[in-house]
Design an enzyme around this catalytic site. Structure first.
Site, PDB file in Angstrom:
ATOM      1  N   PHE A  81       0.844  -1.120   0.089  1.00 46.24           N
ATOM      2  CA  PHE A  81      -0.017   0.041  -0.174  1.00 46.24           C
ATOM      3  C   PHE A  81       0.972   1.025   0.106  1.00 46.24           C
ATOM      4  CE2 PHE A  81      -3.224   2.800   2.229  1.00 46.24           C
ATOM      5  CZ  PHE A  81      -4.114   2.830   0.907  1.00 46.24           C
ATOM      6  N   ASP A 160       1.573  -5.909   7.106  1.00 51.66           N
ATOM      7  CA  ASP A 160       0.130  -5.284   7.228  1.00 51.66           C
ATOM      8  C   ASP A 160      -1.096  -6.092   6.929  1.00 51.66           C
ATOM      9  OD1 ASP A 160      -1.843  -3.532   6.686  1.00 51.66           O
ATOM     10  OD2 ASP A 160      -0.513  -2.143   5.583  1.00 51.66           O
ATOM     11  N   TYR A 185     -11.334  -1.272   9.609  1.00 46.97           N
ATOM     12  CA  TYR A 185     -12.288  -0.696   8.500  1.00 46.97           C
ATOM     13  C   TYR A 185     -12.869  -1.642   7.707  1.00 46.97           C
ATOM     14  CZ  TYR A 185     -13.590   2.295   4.333  1.00 46.97           C
ATOM     15  OH  TYR A 185     -14.022   3.078   3.379  1.00 46.97           O
ATOM     16  N   LYS A 186     -12.256  -2.888   7.008  1.00 48.11           N
ATOM     17  CA  LYS A 186     -12.497  -3.524   5.975  1.00 48.11           C
ATOM     18  C   LYS A 186     -13.307  -4.578   6.486  1.00 48.11           C
ATOM     19  CE  LYS A 186      -8.848  -1.833   3.220  1.00 48.11           C
ATOM     20  NZ  LYS A 186      -8.290  -0.966   4.088  1.00 48.11           N
ATOM     21  N   ARG A 335     -12.069  -3.136  -8.127  1.00 51.03           N
ATOM     22  CA  ARG A 335     -12.100  -4.125  -7.333  1.00 51.03           C
ATOM     23  C   ARG A 335     -13.243  -4.366  -6.411  1.00 51.03           C
ATOM     24  NH1 ARG A 335      -8.047  -2.365  -2.277  1.00 51.03           N
ATOM     25  NH2 ARG A 335      -9.986  -1.190  -1.682  1.00 51.03           N
TER      26      ARG A 335
END
Length: 375
Positions: A81, A160, A185-186, A335
């Protein structure tokens, strides 16, 4: 989650005010961290919720470099990322010794460059840091193999887990991983801007310091002494006051994942991603869509990237006209996140059907890519 937040605002804060700290707030980073640890193959006291992913990456990466003072290199890849690379570059500017980030390039922009990483990791490497599941293609690294390779050269590893946590089984202890960070968050359902987490292997906790030494990591925080003395164990990696409302919102989603079982979630995720890829072959490949994720389910997480020369405009048409909400990653990646707790096979079928319609009917021609800031 909504009921919990309402209760926090109306009762815990609305009636108790600061007394809430004595009724579960002060322990929340450790309590929720212990539940996340159960999803990631870690001990309960090895994971804590704090700050953002970038701040946690900064803390742990700098701590690792300070623990290897004779070494001068960080190894990562070009699938990582970008924010992680920015943090690493900033750390090298801060260090009082020469330090550089070596970015190993993927040969196809899909799979991790295992051979290149093996060549890059050497006796001058202080830290190897990678996204376990990469954000564009969904490729997932063999954690144990890379960690062993790093340890063989005396380097530490920092993973990560933002696109892995809650999506697939992770074995931090079994892989002998040193350090890890990740967002909630995901797949952990914490919501936008939710606090992140950090993991430090048990035997490293008192060896590594926290470069952002704050009062929540102080040994006796409420004595308000003027000299910093780190708390024992993982707690000294806390810095500032935990954001209670957004922190509380993490817990129900994590508990649902624990109840469902990460192995069962992963099993459904693989079934659904295989189904999506089968539909891609049948319906989308003839329309110019490419598969930008690994075909082998053992090498990918729980999102599928499809490429198309008009990817951004297709993405805009899907969002605005088709009630399909993917995101776009340059240069051409559409995505699609598969979240097995609430994504159905019918959802996947309809999404593919609408991906086809946008191209067949030329709906993307209605959209311009100018002025698009968030994708």
């Amino acid at each position: 989650t909504q009921e919990l937040i309402d209760a926090q605002v109306a009762r815990s804060w609305g009636q108790q005010l600061i007394r809430g700290w004595s009724h579960g707030w002060i322990e929340a980073p450790e309590r929720i961290g212990a539940k996340i640890a159960g999803l990631l193959g870690a001990k309960a006291h090895e994971l804590i919720v704090a700050d953002s992913t970038s701040v946690n990456l900064f803390k742990l990466a700098l701590a690792a470099l300070l623990a290897r003072p004779e070494r001068h290199k960080i190894v990562t890849d070009d699938l990582n990322f970008p924010s992680d690379l920015y943090v690493l570059q900033g750390i090298c500017q801060l260090l009082k010794r020469p330090c550089r980030v070596e970015v190993v390039k993927s040969t196809d922009s899909i799979h991790g460059p295992m051979e290149g990483l093996g060549e890059a990791i050497d006796e001058d490497t202080a830290l190897v840091t990678l996204s376990h599941t990469v954000f564009k293609s969904g490729y997932t690294y063999p954690m144990a193999e890379l960690t062993q390779l790093a340890h063989k050269s005396g380097a530490l590893t920092l993973w990560d887990l933002s696109h892995s946590a809650g999506a697939l089984p992770v074995q931090l202890n079994q892989s002998k991983a040193d350090l890890a960070v990740g967002c909630t968050y995901k797949y952990l359902n914490g919501g936008p801007g939710a606090p992140a987490f950090l993991y430090v292997r048990e035997d490293l906790q008192d060896q590594l310091g926290n470069p952002i030494s704050g009062w929540m990591g102080q040994k006796n925080a409420f004595e308000f002494g003027l000299d910093y003395q780190p708390a024992a164990g993982l707690r000294h990696f806390l810095s500032g006051t935990p954001p209670i409302l957004s922190l509380s919102a993490i817990e129900p989603g994590v508990e649902l994942i624990l109840e469902a079982g990460i192995e069962q979630i992963r099993r459904k995720s693989v079934q659904q991603s295989e189904y999506l890829i089968a539909l891609w072959r049948q319906k989308l490949a003839p329309l110019g869509y490419t598969l930008n994720s690994p075909e082998d389910p053992r090498q990918r997480g729980s999102h599928i990237s499809l490429g198309h020369p008009e990817g951004l405009r297709i993405d805009l048409a899907l969002i605005n006209e088709m009630n399909v909400l993917p995101d776009f990653r340059y240069p051409d990646n559409i995505r699609l996140g598969i979240t097995p707790l609430y994504t159905s096979f019918a959802d996947i079928y309809h999404a593919v059907d609408r991906l086809a319609k946008v191209v067949e009917d030329g709906l993307y021609h209605r959209y311009s890519t100018e002025g698009i800031a968030v994708t």
